[in-house]
Design a protein around this motif. Structure first.
Motif, PDB file in Angstrom:
ATOM      1  N   ASP A 163       6.821   3.816  -9.791  1.00 43.70           N
ATOM      2  CA  ASP A 163       8.097   3.678  -9.078  1.00 43.70           C
ATOM      3  C   ASP A 163       8.260   4.968  -8.283  1.00 43.70           C
ATOM      4  O   ASP A 163       8.443   6.046  -8.869  1.00 43.70           O
ATOM      5  CB  ASP A 163       9.222   3.500 -10.106  1.00 43.70           C
ATOM      6  CG  ASP A 163      10.596   3.282  -9.469  1.00 43.70           C
ATOM      7  OD1 ASP A 163      10.774   3.618  -8.282  1.00 43.70           O
ATOM      8  OD2 ASP A 163      11.498   2.806 -10.193  1.00 43.70           O
ATOM      9  N   THR A 167       8.522  -0.099  -6.353  1.00 44.95           N
ATOM     10  CA  THR A 167       7.747  -0.139  -7.595  1.00 44.95           C
ATOM     11  C   THR A 167       6.654  -1.203  -7.488  1.00 44.95           C
ATOM     12  O   THR A 167       6.919  -2.318  -7.027  1.00 44.95           O
ATOM     13  CB  THR A 167       8.650  -0.502  -8.801  1.00 44.95           C
ATOM     14  OG1 THR A 167       9.741   0.409  -8.848  1.00 44.95           O
ATOM     15  CG2 THR A 167       7.867  -0.404 -10.107  1.00 44.95           C
ATOM     16  N   GLU A 224      14.729  -5.438  -7.647  1.00 47.76           N
ATOM     17  CA  GLU A 224      13.805  -4.829  -8.597  1.00 47.76           C
ATOM     18  C   GLU A 224      13.931  -5.379 -10.023  1.00 47.76           C
ATOM     19  O   GLU A 224      14.248  -4.632 -10.952  1.00 47.76           O
ATOM     20  CB  GLU A 224      13.988  -3.306  -8.621  1.00 47.76           C
ATOM     21  CG  GLU A 224      15.416  -2.816  -8.804  1.00 47.76           C
ATOM     22  CD  GLU A 224      15.468  -1.294  -8.947  1.00 47.76           C
ATOM     23  OE1 GLU A 224      14.725  -0.741  -9.766  1.00 47.76           O
ATOM     24  OE2 GLU A 224      16.273  -0.668  -8.224  1.00 47.76           O
ATOM     25  N   GLU A 278       9.563  -3.794  -7.271  1.00 51.71           N
ATOM     26  CA  GLU A 278      10.745  -3.333  -6.531  1.00 51.71           C
ATOM     27  C   GLU A 278      10.437  -3.260  -5.043  1.00 51.71           C
ATOM     28  O   GLU A 278       9.481  -2.601  -4.627  1.00 51.71           O
ATOM     29  CB  GLU A 278      11.167  -1.937  -7.034  1.00 51.71           C
ATOM     30  CG  GLU A 278      12.360  -1.371  -6.288  1.00 51.71           C
ATOM     31  CD  GLU A 278      12.897  -0.076  -6.906  1.00 51.71           C
ATOM     32  OE1 GLU A 278      12.118   0.631  -7.580  1.00 51.71           O
ATOM     33  OE2 GLU A 278      14.083   0.215  -6.717  1.00 51.71           O
TER      34      GLU A 278
END
Ligand code: GLY
Ligand code: MN
Ligand code: MN
Length: 510
Positions: A323, A337, A451, A475
């Motif tokens: 991330d 992410t 996310e 994400e």
């Protein structure tokens, strides 16, 4: 000389002559800086002309003027104080690298590290406001600051831009910081001009303002300003969207460099650090820095949502959740992410969990359209997550019961929200009112994350053994458009087969 056994040592006495020396002055005890008159005259003379200014108006200037006008309209007749903030001590006499407060960056377009202690003030004037940017002027080389001030001196941290240069870049009138206190106080007093200052940005200046305005309502006034500044950023302008695109592009390159570094990460005892430092090096080289501490979480660590210790091993056969976001020079950041199979191929069970998260994300994307509520995006993702957990036999209640406010059992495996606004701050617009944020209506120009994730801890007795120790988050950064939305980070593969193909291609050196 060493203290003898009978005399207790007094830490406030200097060893040399026994005289008291305030602790605050002790830092200079290691200094051997000359201070003879001859030295002072010598070091402050003999310098050539400064190079002519190369400053030109920034592309952000017309946009920041429009943002200031919107703020001005909200607070007629009031004085608004928006500090950049000062240097922050990291430890002892070393500071963190400077980063201005996001509200200051938003309204001036200034980023980077050139303006600690600067303050933007909107002075009430006529129907609106006159913006003045107060700054420390460039010190002459005849001052002692020039060579002896480790925090601000040109010899130590470089020359500051001149007031004229900053005025050219920002399109804002500039003034010497020394004039600030007097000009803040102008016409303030009983029944006079009301002053608001962004809370928490510069506590020393807040004290000055409090002394000037002497009102019991300071907290409320300042909270109102913070709220307005946050809400001003809920919809990004064209320039900001361009910044976000650039931050995302630099971040995607950072993820590519991580895939190239994976073989090295597997060999290193702290492979997660190899991932972190690979990304962070890219962020420093291609942007300003990272927008937040990089999360490099391999195996079980992925079930710790903000795993930033990053000191674990990276093992083939496991997943690694990364991330990370590059903050570019204008201070806008991405927040992306990806959960990658370390050896390039998802196992069947990893793919099953991954697909559930991806389906939840896709459902959230379908909900993220103008006119919908921000909270609908999360609700759409949760429907998929709850249904999938029920399919796997993990929910102790029906999907409907779990999704009801009284239930929420599915959240055991995803305790965080699905979305947050994104921009100058990774969690942008954080002081906006609930009715403008969670209950707010989506509008073109809003940028936020989608996310969802699933996190099965290795000692979770309520999940089958094969799921334990698996954490997946996907994400992406989303722009709401008039037609629906655009996934700004779509160029970074998301589907498991695309992730595998992308990793293989990079590792083949293509
Ligand atoms: N990287 C922190 C977050 O995703 O919110
Ligand atoms: Mn996020
Ligand atoms: Mn994130």
């Amino acid at each position: 000389m060493t203290p003898d056994d009978t005399t207790p040592t007094d830490p406030t006495r200097s060893a040399a002559d026994g005289s008291a020396q305030p602790l605050a002055e002790r830092g200079s005890n290691r200094s051997q800086r000359p201070d003879s008159k001859a030295f002072r005259e010598f070091i402050t003379s003999g310098w050539g002309e400064r190079a002519p200014s190369a400053a030109s108006p920034s592309a952000a200037a017309p946009f920041t003027a429009a943002r200031r006008a919107r703020l001005s309209a909200l607070f007629p007749g009031e004085r608004l104080v928006i500090p950049a903030g000062g240097l922050k001590v990291r430890s002892n006499d070393t500071d963190y690298r400077f980063r201005p407060h996001s509200a200051f960056a938003h309204l001036t377009g200034l980023g980077k590290d050139e303006e600690p202690d600067a303050v933007l003030v909107l002075h009430p004037e006529g129907e609106g406001h006159r913006a003045v940017l107060y700054l420390r002027p460039l010190a002459s080389r005849e001052t002692t600051e020039f060579y002896s001030d480790a925090r601000y001196g040109e010899f130590w941290v470089g020359a500051r831009p001149t007031l004229e240069e900053i005025a050219t870049v920002t399109g804002i009138e500039t003034a010497d910081l020394a004039r600030l206190a007097d000009e803040l106080a102008k016409d303030v007093g009983y029944g006079g001009v009301r002053v608001r200052i962004v809370p928490g940005a510069d506590t020393a200046l807040e004290e000055v303002v409090d002394e000037i305005r002497r009102t019991e309502a300071a907290g409320e006034l300042d909270a109102g300003l913070a709220e307005a500044l946050s809400e001003l950023r809920l919809v990004k302008d064209e320039h900001e969207v361009a910044q976000m695109r650039e931050a995302v592009a630099r971040t995607i390159e950072g993820f590519e460099s991580i895939v190239r570094a994976l073989p090295r990460a597997v060999e290193h005892a702290r492979g997660e650090r190899v991932i972190e430092t690979t990304f962070d090096a890219h962020a420093r080289l291609e942007g300003n820095t990272v927008g937040y501490e990089t999360i490099a979480a391999a195996g079980e660590h992925a079930t710790t949502l903000h795993w930033i210790r990053n000191d674990g091993q990276v093992r083939p056969g496991e997943l690694v959740l990364v991330d990370a976001g590059v903050e570019i020079e204008s201070l806008y950041t991405a927040d992306i992410t990806r959960t990658l199979p370390v050896d390039g191929t998802f196992t069947e069970v990893q793919r099953r969990v991954y697909q559930a998260v991806l389906d939840a994300a896709d459902a959230a994307f379908r909900a993220a359209v103008p006119g919908a509520r921000f909270r609908d995006v999360h609700a759409a993702a949760m429907e998929v997550i709850a249904a999938r957990l029920a399919e796997w036999g993990l929910l102790p209640v029906s999907v409907e019961e779990a999704l009801s406010p009284e239930g929420q059992h599915h959240r055991r495996w995803m305790v965080h929200g699905t979305s947050h606004h994104l921009g100058l701050d990774v969690h942008d617009c954080a002081q906006a009112r609930r009715e403008m944020y969670l209950d707010g209506i989506l509008e073109p120009g809003m940028v936020f994350t989608i996310e969802p994730g699933l996190y099965f801890k290795s000692d979770d007795l309520l999940v089958p053994e094969e799921y334990r120790g698996i954490g997946v988050r996907i994400e992406d950064d989303v722009l709401v458009t008039p037609q629906g939305n655009e996934n700004l980070s779509a160029a970074l593969p998301r589907r498991p087969e695309d992730v595998e193909a992308w990793m293989a291609k990079i590792q083949r050196g293509e």
